[in-house]
Design a protein around this motif. Structure first.
Motif, short mmCIF file in Angstrom:
data_model
loop_
_atom_site.label_atom_id
_atom_site.label_comp_id
_atom_site.label_asym_id
_atom_site.label_seq_id
_atom_site.Cartn_x
_atom_site.Cartn_y
_atom_site.Cartn_z
N LYS A 45 0.85 -1.19 0.00
CA LYS A 45 0.00 0.00 0.00
C LYS A 45 0.89 1.23 0.00
O LYS A 45 1.79 1.37 0.82
CB LYS A 45 -0.92 0.04 1.22
N TYR A 46 0.64 2.14 -0.96
CA TYR A 46 1.46 3.34 -1.11
C TYR A 46 0.97 4.46 -0.20
O TYR A 46 -0.22 4.53 0.14
CB TYR A 46 1.42 3.82 -2.57
N ARG A 47 1.90 5.31 0.18
CA ARG A 47 1.52 6.51 0.93
C ARG A 47 0.68 7.42 0.05
O ARG A 47 0.85 7.43 -1.18
CB ARG A 47 2.77 7.26 1.42
N ALA A 48 -0.20 8.20 0.67
CA ALA A 48 -1.11 9.06 -0.11
C ALA A 48 -0.35 10.09 -0.94
O ALA A 48 -0.84 10.52 -1.99
CB ALA A 48 -2.09 9.76 0.83
N ASP A 49 0.86 10.49 -0.50
CA ASP A 49 1.63 11.50 -1.23
C ASP A 49 2.71 10.90 -2.12
O ASP A 49 3.59 11.61 -2.60
CB ASP A 49 2.27 12.49 -0.25
N SER A 50 2.66 9.60 -2.35
CA SER A 50 3.68 8.94 -3.15
C SER A 50 3.65 9.40 -4.60
O SER A 50 2.58 9.51 -5.21
CB SER A 50 3.50 7.42 -3.09
N SER A 100 8.14 -12.95 3.32
CA SER A 100 8.46 -12.07 4.45
C SER A 100 9.67 -11.20 4.14
O SER A 100 9.71 -10.01 4.52
CB SER A 100 8.70 -12.90 5.71
N THR A 101 10.66 -11.74 3.44
CA THR A 101 11.83 -10.94 3.06
C THR A 101 11.44 -9.85 2.08
O THR A 101 11.86 -8.69 2.20
CB THR A 101 12.91 -11.85 2.43
N LEU A 102 10.64 -10.21 1.08
CA LEU A 102 10.19 -9.21 0.11
C LEU A 102 9.38 -8.12 0.79
O LEU A 102 9.56 -6.93 0.49
CB LEU A 102 9.37 -9.89 -0.98
N ALA A 103 8.49 -8.50 1.70
CA ALA A 103 7.67 -7.52 2.41
C ALA A 103 8.55 -6.54 3.18
O ALA A 103 8.30 -5.32 3.20
CB ALA A 103 6.69 -8.20 3.35
N ALA A 104 9.59 -7.04 3.83
CA ALA A 104 10.49 -6.18 4.60
C ALA A 104 11.23 -5.20 3.70
O ALA A 104 11.40 -4.02 4.03
CB ALA A 104 11.48 -7.04 5.38
N LYS A 105 11.69 -5.66 2.54
CA LYS A 105 12.40 -4.79 1.60
C LYS A 105 11.50 -3.66 1.10
O LYS A 105 11.89 -2.49 1.05
CB LYS A 105 12.91 -5.60 0.41
N ILE A 106 10.28 -4.01 0.73
CA ILE A 106 9.35 -3.00 0.19
C ILE A 106 8.90 -2.04 1.28
O ILE A 106 8.79 -0.83 1.06
CB ILE A 106 8.15 -3.68 -0.49
N ALA A 107 8.65 -2.57 2.48
CA ALA A 107 8.16 -1.73 3.59
C ALA A 107 9.16 -0.65 3.96
O ALA A 107 8.79 0.40 4.50
CB ALA A 107 7.85 -2.59 4.81
N ALA A 108 10.45 -0.86 3.68
CA ALA A 108 11.48 0.12 4.03
C ALA A 108 11.51 1.32 3.09
O ALA A 108 12.18 2.31 3.39
CB ALA A 108 12.86 -0.56 4.02
N ASP A 111 8.09 5.57 -0.14
CA ASP A 111 6.80 5.71 -0.82
C ASP A 111 5.73 4.76 -0.28
O ASP A 111 4.57 4.88 -0.63
CB ASP A 111 6.96 5.42 -2.32
N VAL A 112 6.13 3.81 0.57
CA VAL A 112 5.23 2.73 0.96
C VAL A 112 4.70 2.94 2.38
O VAL A 112 5.47 3.19 3.31
CB VAL A 112 5.98 1.38 0.88
N GLU A 113 3.37 2.86 2.54
CA GLU A 113 2.76 2.94 3.87
C GLU A 113 2.96 1.63 4.62
O GLU A 113 3.30 1.61 5.79
CB GLU A 113 1.27 3.25 3.76
N TYR A 114 2.73 0.50 3.93
CA TYR A 114 3.05 -0.80 4.50
C TYR A 114 3.13 -1.83 3.38
O TYR A 114 2.60 -1.65 2.28
CB TYR A 114 2.05 -1.24 5.57
N ALA A 115 3.84 -2.91 3.69
CA ALA A 115 3.89 -4.07 2.81
C ALA A 115 3.80 -5.30 3.71
O ALA A 115 4.57 -5.44 4.65
CB ALA A 115 5.19 -4.09 2.01
N VAL A 116 2.85 -6.20 3.42
CA VAL A 116 2.62 -7.38 4.25
C VAL A 116 2.51 -8.60 3.37
O VAL A 116 2.16 -8.53 2.18
CB VAL A 116 1.35 -7.23 5.11
N LYS A 348 -2.30 -5.27 8.65
CA LYS A 348 -2.76 -3.92 8.32
C LYS A 348 -3.77 -3.92 7.17
O LYS A 348 -4.67 -3.09 7.11
CB LYS A 348 -1.55 -3.06 7.93
N ILE A 349 -3.63 -4.88 6.27
CA ILE A 349 -4.57 -4.98 5.16
C ILE A 349 -5.98 -5.20 5.67
O ILE A 349 -6.96 -4.71 5.10
CB ILE A 349 -4.14 -6.11 4.18
N TYR A 350 -6.12 -5.93 6.80
CA TYR A 350 -7.43 -6.17 7.39
C TYR A 350 -7.90 -4.99 8.23
O TYR A 350 -9.06 -4.58 8.15
CB TYR A 350 -7.41 -7.44 8.24
N THR A 351 -7.02 -4.42 9.05
CA THR A 351 -7.45 -3.30 9.90
C THR A 351 -7.85 -2.09 9.07
O THR A 351 -8.80 -1.39 9.41
CB THR A 351 -6.34 -2.93 10.90
N ASP A 352 -7.16 -1.86 7.96
CA ASP A 352 -7.55 -0.79 7.04
C ASP A 352 -8.96 -1.02 6.51
O ASP A 352 -9.82 -0.13 6.51
CB ASP A 352 -6.57 -0.73 5.86
#
Length: 694
Positions: A45-50, A100-108, A111-116, A348-352
């Motif tokens: 999920k991208y940040r709103a200002d990405s 899990s490795t890919l999610a960690a790389k993207i989450a860093a 531009d990204v709000e979260y990656a799960v 986060k995908i569920y809580t959103d």
């Protein structure tokens, strides 16, 4: 000149530093490690200002491809764009590393709000209907239960001629109060439905959708997502395992199809009291049901489940997801599915999704799980109504998960040591619902496909079946009061629940104790408490009666309550038929960090509150009616910080403030006094002069 050049260079370096920090570490496609796992799947999920969200003259698919390539360049991994979920989130896949490795790389990435990780979840109503009073005759291979649809009847002692039990929900008397309404829609997110089932022909089954995006787990003949929610069967073959169907292993091979979605939907929407066959449903055959297929072979991806949730609530973005708009927005979403783990950052995908859907006044009902341990995802996420399972006698079902996240409990079915028919394998108290006779692929209704789960061949047992009983009850409540909010529905369900029993379990040799908080160990036999199984046992009759009472409600008459400013709150309570409000009483039960106090009268329809600081406060309203009944509600009000006054301008036009004028006058007077002092001192020190005459 040299100093000027050095200053310009320093400034340029400072301005260019952020660009250097965003330069990709590697360009192009990275080579996978030799021994790395084969496949990774992540939701981003991208940040709103990405910058990646800037509009492109492309299709939604084309935009996602560009976004995936940009992300891949930044982390040095070749990414493939997957299905869209919202206008800011979609799936990406890659080879050569774990999810899990890919999610960690993207989450860093900035531009990204979260990656799960895109993980997988699994499948976890006196009418004249044929099997309401008693199930079909018990034989060697099929039939029963002899108690029929015991779970919908008025509660009573188990094993009596009434064919009921202590945990029965009393939908029968609820139908006398609320007959159901075609204005209420319950979406059932599951394995799809057998649309040709004889007991689903009452005209209340709406056109749904198939959300499964991975053809390896779909099992149907149409690739990708489509408008056919039919269940083709979820049996697993060796070919499925060979094709790397996600979540499937060799141990799954040979499994028969569950027809799980047909069973859960039938408990809410089966034709009732108008066809003299089959079963009755909690929704009395009038509530609309919307089948959405998100589970296939070996479960379903989070991305497909969440996409189904958004679509059910009418929040799906057609431009981002390529899905058509849902013409039948759901009022309730029923989800008999889940997985293990806490509802933390990885969920986060569920809580959103839950936050957005509940904000649209849609209730989400989720099965607590069948692990006998802690409640799983998404039932343990804030905002949902989590349902645990009860045995017929009211104690916790051995399989049911438990914990403080549970809202309420409902019958989940149980077997035992035979039902007295001579067949020891016949279940005592299973749940009867619509099903299909096919062991792998479906059998058409014309060929005998329309069958029902029973006490011998196909007993339906689990929190999967507790959940639609609650969802159907909520639909009956909404048919009486459509403006009820999810929070009000939850409160009414809990307030109207019957207390759990603390004795009566006759199927164990040692008396069970009270259920305790989840501790990693399975709790197979225990008596429920309000901290482990919710507020009590579901009582559909009491719940619909509670809806007919006055509902105390609070309205905040300010878009943004601000510290230091009085905020007005009003009662917009819904009054029961024939009643009038005779009294109001307001109280701040918790000022929190806001320091809020009541200003003026606290016994009128409107009250004023003065918060002195940012934070939140809890205010309570009690309204009394002309019959002497008191109804109470509370609301948490968030207070924003007071705006900071801008610093005085040092230049520009406009009138000067009084403070500045005073300072200026003081400065002028001081300068004048200094000038006079200097003139006197000069006069005293000057030499004497001699006059000369001519």
């Amino acid at each position: 000149m040299r100093r000027t050049i050095m200053s310009v260079a320093a400034l340029a370096a400072t301005l260019l530093l952020p660009l250097a920090a965003h330069t990709p570490l590697a360009q192009g496609k990275a080579q996978p490690a030799a021994a790395a796992p084969a496949f990774a799947r992540v939701i981003v999920k991208y940040r709103a200002d990405s910058d990646l969200l800037k509009k492109q003259a492309l299709t939604a698919t084309g935009t996602r491809i560009l976004q995936a390539h940009a992300l891949g360049d930044r982390i040095g991994v070749a990414l493939t764009a997957g299905i869209g979920i919202t206008n800011r989130s979609h799936v990406v896949t890659a080879s050569g590393l774990t999810s899990s490795t890919l999610a960690a790389k993207i989450a860093a990435l900035e531009d990204v709000e979260y990656a799960v990780v895109d993980a997988r979840k699994h499948i976890v109503a006196a009418p004249n209907d044929q099997y309401y009073a008693a199930g079909p005759p018990v034989g060697a291979t099929k039939g029963g239960p002899v108690v029929g649809q015991w779970y919908l009847k008025p509660p009573g002692p188990g094993g009596t001629a009434l064919n009921t039990a202590p945990s029965a929900i009393n939908a029968e008397q609820a139908w006398d109060v609320a007959t159901g309404g075609s204005n209420v829609v319950v979406a059932v997110i599951d394995t799809g439905v057998r649309l040709d089932h004889a007991d689903l022909q009452g005209g209340n089954v709406l056109p749904g959708y198939d959300m499964i995006s991975d053809d390896r787990t779909s099992g149907d003949s149409q690739p990708g997502r489509d408008a056919d929610p039919s269940d083709p069967g979820d049996f697993v073959t060796s070919a499925d395992v060979a094709a790397n169907a996600p979540g499937c292993t060799q141990s799954d091979v040979g499994s028969r199809s569950s027809w799980h979605g047909t069973q859960t939907l039938g408990l809410i929407g089966a034709a009732t009291n108008n066809n003299a066959v089959g079963i009755a449903s909690t929704g009395n055959g009038k509530v609309k049901v919307l089948p959405i297929r998100a589970l296939g072979k070996c479960g379903g991806f989070d991305s497909d489940i969440v996409a189904a949730m958004y679509w059910a609530a009418g929040l799906s973005d057609p431009a981002a997801t390529s899905l058509p708009a849902n013409p039948n927005k759901a009022n309730v979403i029923s989800m008999s599915l889940g997985g293990s783990g806490p509802c933390d950052a990885s969920a986060k995908i569920y809580t959103d999704a839950i936050a957005a859907i509940v904000a649209q006044n849609v209730s989400i009902v989720v099965a607590a799980g069948n692990d006998s341990t802690a409640v799983g995802i998404p039932a343990n996420c804030p905002g949902v109504i989590a349902v645990a399972g009860l045995r017929s006698l009211g104690d916790k079902n051995g399989f049911s998960s438990l914990g403080p996240e549970v809202t309420i409990s409902a019958p989940g079915g149980n077997c035992g040591n035979g039902d007295g028919t001579g067949n020891p394998s016949s279940c005592l108290y299973p749940i009867i619902s619509t099903s299909n006779s096919g062991t792998t692929t479906p059998v058409a209704n014309s060929a005998g496909g329309s069958i029902y789960s029973d006490g011998v061949a196909d007993p339906a047992i689990g929190t999967s079946f507790s959940t639609p009983l609650v969802a159907g009850t909520i639909a009956m409540m909404l048919s009486l009061q459509p403006t009820l909010t999810p929070a009000e529905i939850k409160a009414l369900l809990q307030a109207s629940a019957r207390p759990f029993p603390t004795s009566g379990n006759t199927l164990v040799t040692t008396a069970p104790g009270l259920c305790v908080a989840p501790n990693g160990q399975q709790q197979v036999s225990c008596y429920c408490t309000t901290s482990t199984c919710g507020a009590g046992m579901l009582d559909a009759h009491a719940a619909v009666l509670a809806v007919m009472a006055t509902q105390a409600r609070i309205a905040v008459n300010a878009a943004t309550p601000t510290a230091g400013q009085v905020v007005s709150l009003s009662s917009n309570s819904v009054v029961a038929t024939g009643a009038t409000i005779a009294s109001y009483q307001w109280a701040i039960t918790s000022p929190g960090t806001s320091g809020a106090i009541l200003v003026g009268a606290a016994n009128t329809a409107t009250v004023n509150v003065l918060p002195s600081a940012a934070g939140s406060f809890t205010i309570q309203l009690s309204v009394g009616d002309n019959f002497g009944s008191i109804f109470t509600t509370s609301s948490v009000v968030t207070v924003a910080a007071a705006p900071v006054a801008p610093a005085p301008s040092s230049g520009g036009g406009g009138a000067l403030g009084v403070g500045w004028l005073v300072l200026l006058l003081s400065a002028v007077l001081a300068l004048a006094a200094t000038a006079r002092f200097e003139r006197r001192r000069a006069a005293l020190n000057a030499p004497a002069r001699t006059s000369r005459r001519r």
